[in-house]
Design a protein around this motif. Sequence first.
Motif, PDB file in Angstrom:
ATOM      1  N   ALA A 296      55.604  54.954  54.340  1.00 13.16           N
ATOM      2  CA  ALA A 296      56.890  54.860  55.028  1.00 13.16           C
ATOM      3  C   ALA A 296      56.916  55.775  56.248  1.00 13.16           C
ATOM      4  O   ALA A 296      57.438  55.402  57.314  1.00 13.16           O
ATOM      5  N   GLY A 297      56.344  56.965  56.110  1.00 12.31           N
ATOM      6  CA  GLY A 297      56.276  57.868  57.254  1.00 12.31           C
ATOM      7  C   GLY A 297      55.431  57.304  58.373  1.00 12.31           C
ATOM      8  O   GLY A 297      55.788  57.413  59.560  1.00 12.31           O
ATOM      9  N   ASP A 298      54.299  56.701  58.027  1.00  9.63           N
ATOM     10  CA  ASP A 298      53.441  56.093  59.049  1.00  9.63           C
ATOM     11  C   ASP A 298      54.155  54.953  59.771  1.00  9.63           C
ATOM     12  O   ASP A 298      53.901  54.698  60.951  1.00  9.63           O
ATOM     13  N   ALA A 299      55.043  54.261  59.064  1.00  9.94           N
ATOM     14  CA  ALA A 299      55.706  53.094  59.645  1.00  9.94           C
ATOM     15  C   ALA A 299      56.579  53.468  60.836  1.00  9.94           C
ATOM     16  O   ALA A 299      56.619  52.739  61.831  1.00  9.94           O
ATOM     17  N   PHE A 300      57.278  54.605  60.762  1.00  6.68           N
ATOM     18  CA  PHE A 300      58.160  54.927  61.886  1.00  6.68           C
ATOM     19  C   PHE A 300      57.486  55.825  62.925  1.00  6.68           C
ATOM     20  O   PHE A 300      58.118  56.225  63.908  1.00  6.68           O
ATOM     21  N   THR A 301      56.210  56.138  62.727  1.00  8.31           N
ATOM     22  CA  THR A 301      55.490  56.887  63.761  1.00  8.31           C
ATOM     23  C   THR A 301      54.427  56.040  64.449  1.00  8.31           C
ATOM     24  O   THR A 301      53.787  56.513  65.391  1.00  8.31           O
ATOM     25  N   ALA A 302      54.243  54.801  63.999  1.00  5.46           N
ATOM     26  CA  ALA A 302      53.235  53.928  64.610  1.00  5.46           C
ATOM     27  C   ALA A 302      53.796  53.254  65.855  1.00  5.46           C
ATOM     28  O   ALA A 302      54.968  52.861  65.887  1.00  5.46           O
ATOM     29  N   VAL A 303      52.972  53.131  66.873  1.00  4.49           N
ATOM     30  CA  VAL A 303      53.400  52.459  68.104  1.00  4.49           C
ATOM     31  C   VAL A 303      53.543  50.964  67.864  1.00  4.49           C
ATOM     32  O   VAL A 303      54.507  50.328  68.287  1.00  4.49           O
ATOM     33  N   THR A 304      52.566  50.376  67.197  1.00  2.00           N
ATOM     34  CA  THR A 304      52.606  48.955  66.857  1.00  2.00           C
ATOM     35  C   THR A 304      52.602  48.806  65.343  1.00  2.00           C
ATOM     36  O   THR A 304      51.941  49.572  64.633  1.00  2.00           O
ATOM     37  N   GLN A 305      53.307  47.828  64.850  1.00  4.72           N
ATOM     38  CA  GLN A 305      53.438  47.626  63.416  1.00  4.72           C
ATOM     39  C   GLN A 305      52.383  46.656  62.911  1.00  4.72           C
ATOM     40  O   GLN A 305      52.262  45.539  63.415  1.00  4.72           O
ATOM     41  N   ALA A 306      51.608  47.106  61.928  1.00  5.75           N
ATOM     42  CA  ALA A 306      50.593  46.247  61.331  1.00  5.75           C
ATOM     43  C   ALA A 306      51.242  45.327  60.303  1.00  5.75           C
ATOM     44  O   ALA A 306      52.367  45.561  59.842  1.00  5.75           O
ATOM     45  N   ASP A 307      50.534  44.266  59.944  1.00  3.80           N
ATOM     46  CA  ASP A 307      51.039  43.337  58.935  1.00  3.80           C
ATOM     47  C   ASP A 307      51.166  44.051  57.592  1.00  3.80           C
ATOM     48  O   ASP A 307      50.321  44.855  57.205  1.00  3.80           O
ATOM     49  N   GLY A 308      52.225  43.728  56.865  1.00  5.14           N
ATOM     50  CA  GLY A 308      52.415  44.314  55.549  1.00  5.14           C
ATOM     51  C   GLY A 308      52.973  45.712  55.555  1.00  5.14           C
ATOM     52  O   GLY A 308      52.905  46.405  54.534  1.00  5.14           O
ATOM     53  N   THR A 309      53.534  46.153  56.687  1.00  3.97           N
ATOM     54  CA  THR A 309      54.136  47.486  56.754  1.00  3.97           C
ATOM     55  C   THR A 309      55.622  47.362  57.052  1.00  3.97           C
ATOM     56  O   THR A 309      56.101  46.337  57.540  1.00  3.97           O
ATOM     57  N   LEU A 310      56.348  48.404  56.755  1.00  7.83           N
ATOM     58  CA  LEU A 310      57.780  48.414  57.017  1.00  7.83           C
ATOM     59  C   LEU A 310      58.059  48.511  58.509  1.00  7.83           C
ATOM     60  O   LEU A 310      57.222  48.988  59.285  1.00  7.83           O
ATOM     61  N   SER A 311      59.251  48.100  58.913  1.00  2.96           N
ATOM     62  CA  SER A 311      59.681  48.310  60.286  1.00  2.96           C
ATOM     63  C   SER A 311      59.951  49.799  60.486  1.00  2.96           C
ATOM     64  O   SER A 311      60.138  50.538  59.511  1.00  2.96           O
ATOM     65  N   PRO A 312      59.988  50.273  61.726  1.00  4.88           N
ATOM     66  CA  PRO A 312      60.244  51.706  61.950  1.00  4.88           C
ATOM     67  C   PRO A 312      61.543  52.189  61.309  1.00  4.88           C
ATOM     68  O   PRO A 312      61.576  53.263  60.693  1.00  4.88           O
ATOM     69  N   LEU A 313      62.608  51.399  61.453  1.00  7.70           N
ATOM     70  CA  LEU A 313      63.894  51.813  60.888  1.00  7.70           C
ATOM     71  C   LEU A 313      63.846  51.835  59.365  1.00  7.70           C
ATOM     72  O   LEU A 313      64.346  52.771  58.726  1.00  7.70           O
ATOM     73  N   ALA A 314      63.210  50.821  58.765  1.00  4.81           N
ATOM     74  CA  ALA A 314      63.091  50.790  57.305  1.00  4.81           C
ATOM     75  C   ALA A 314      62.214  51.934  56.801  1.00  4.81           C
ATOM     76  O   ALA A 314      62.513  52.558  55.780  1.00  4.81           O
ATOM     77  N   GLY A 315      61.132  52.223  57.528  1.00  5.44           N
ATOM     78  CA  GLY A 315      60.271  53.336  57.148  1.00  5.44           C
ATOM     79  C   GLY A 315      61.006  54.657  57.179  1.00  5.44           C
ATOM     80  O   GLY A 315      60.855  55.492  56.273  1.00  5.44           O
ATOM     81  N   LEU A 316      61.830  54.848  58.221  1.00  5.91           N
ATOM     82  CA  LEU A 316      62.622  56.069  58.323  1.00  5.91           C
ATOM     83  C   LEU A 316      63.609  56.174  57.172  1.00  5.91           C
ATOM     84  O   LEU A 316      63.789  57.254  56.586  1.00  5.91           O
ATOM     85  N   ALA A 317      64.231  55.043  56.824  1.00 10.46           N
ATOM     86  CA  ALA A 317      65.209  55.041  55.733  1.00 10.46           C
ATOM     87  C   ALA A 317      64.541  55.368  54.394  1.00 10.46           C
ATOM     88  O   ALA A 317      65.068  56.154  53.593  1.00 10.46           O
ATOM     89  N   VAL A 318      63.377  54.786  54.140  1.00 14.13           N
ATOM     90  CA  VAL A 318      62.683  55.037  52.878  1.00 14.13           C
ATOM     91  C   VAL A 318      62.227  56.486  52.791  1.00 14.13           C
ATOM     92  O   VAL A 318      62.412  57.160  51.766  1.00 14.13           O
ATOM     93  N   PHE A 319      61.638  56.991  53.874  1.00 11.18           N
ATOM     94  CA  PHE A 319      61.169  58.374  53.868  1.00 11.18           C
ATOM     95  C   PHE A 319      62.341  59.336  53.718  1.00 11.18           C
ATOM     96  O   PHE A 319      62.263  60.323  52.970  1.00 11.18           O
ATOM     97  N   GLY A 320      63.435  59.044  54.416  1.00  9.68           N
ATOM     98  CA  GLY A 320      64.626  59.878  54.266  1.00  9.68           C
ATOM     99  C   GLY A 320      65.188  59.827  52.858  1.00  9.68           C
ATOM    100  O   GLY A 320      65.730  60.815  52.363  1.00  9.68           O
TER     101      GLY A 320
END
Length: 273
Positions: free
Chosen positions: A230-254
């Motif tokens: 989840a942390g990697d999801a909101f720090t990645a420049v481009t989103q790979a397949d099978g990963t959360l969106s930046p906002l969802a990653g931030l929400a999960v990590f939070g």
Amino acid sequence: MTTAATLETAATIRPRKHVNLARVVKSEWIKFWSVRSTWITLVVAVLLLVGFGLLASSMFGDGSDPGGPPGNEPTDPVGASLTGTNFAMLAFGTLGVLVMAGEYGTGMIRSSITAVPRRLPLLWAKIAVFTVVVFTVALAASAVVFTAGQAVIGDGGASWSDPGVARAVIGTAGLLTGSGLLGLGLGALMRSTPGAITTLFGVMFLLAMVAALLVPDSWSDAVQYLPSEAGDAFTAVTQADGTLSPLAGLAVFGGYIAAVVGAAAWRIKRSDV
């Protein structure tokens, strides 16, 4: 004479100041900077972030191994300059553990709780001071290593105006701060420095590796909800397949941070030192 002396003594006694959050924050600020381990850990964290980032940037694009865990080497210039994030996470997480569990180890927590009998303001003050300091330091270090790293990479580097770059750099500072808050929460919950550091390392690093090896393919989508993913999801420049969106990653990590801090607050409030 006795009455006059009593009045004189009473006049010299300062009025007692009530405990409030602002005064507790001021006290925690002084304690935070008066411990040598704070300075050492902050310096180590910055050196890890900047050092590994510049090393990976110097190797990026020249055919050399750009660094990073096997199979997770950076594939973009931004990721290359922020390669040191995982190492810095451990350092900032350790600092979070020391801020809280260190007081239990030395017994100083008894004095702190005596001064702040309601207890929870003590935790909120520690979190406030830690968040401000670590986010400021992490953001400055992330910005410096990104800018310097792209200069090292040269023509193939990214710029601040490119899509997702500012979010990745600021998100890295947030990820590092969040890792430290997880450490702080674990330190308050477990009250053991070695135990909290080991747990933090396992959750942030080993858990994803074990899940990748043992989790069946039918459950592979669940891996993206682990703290590290989840942390990697909101720090990645481009989103790979099978990963959360930046906002969802931030929400999960939070959510993980809120859960650990909430459990720590419950134990501080309910249990004895």
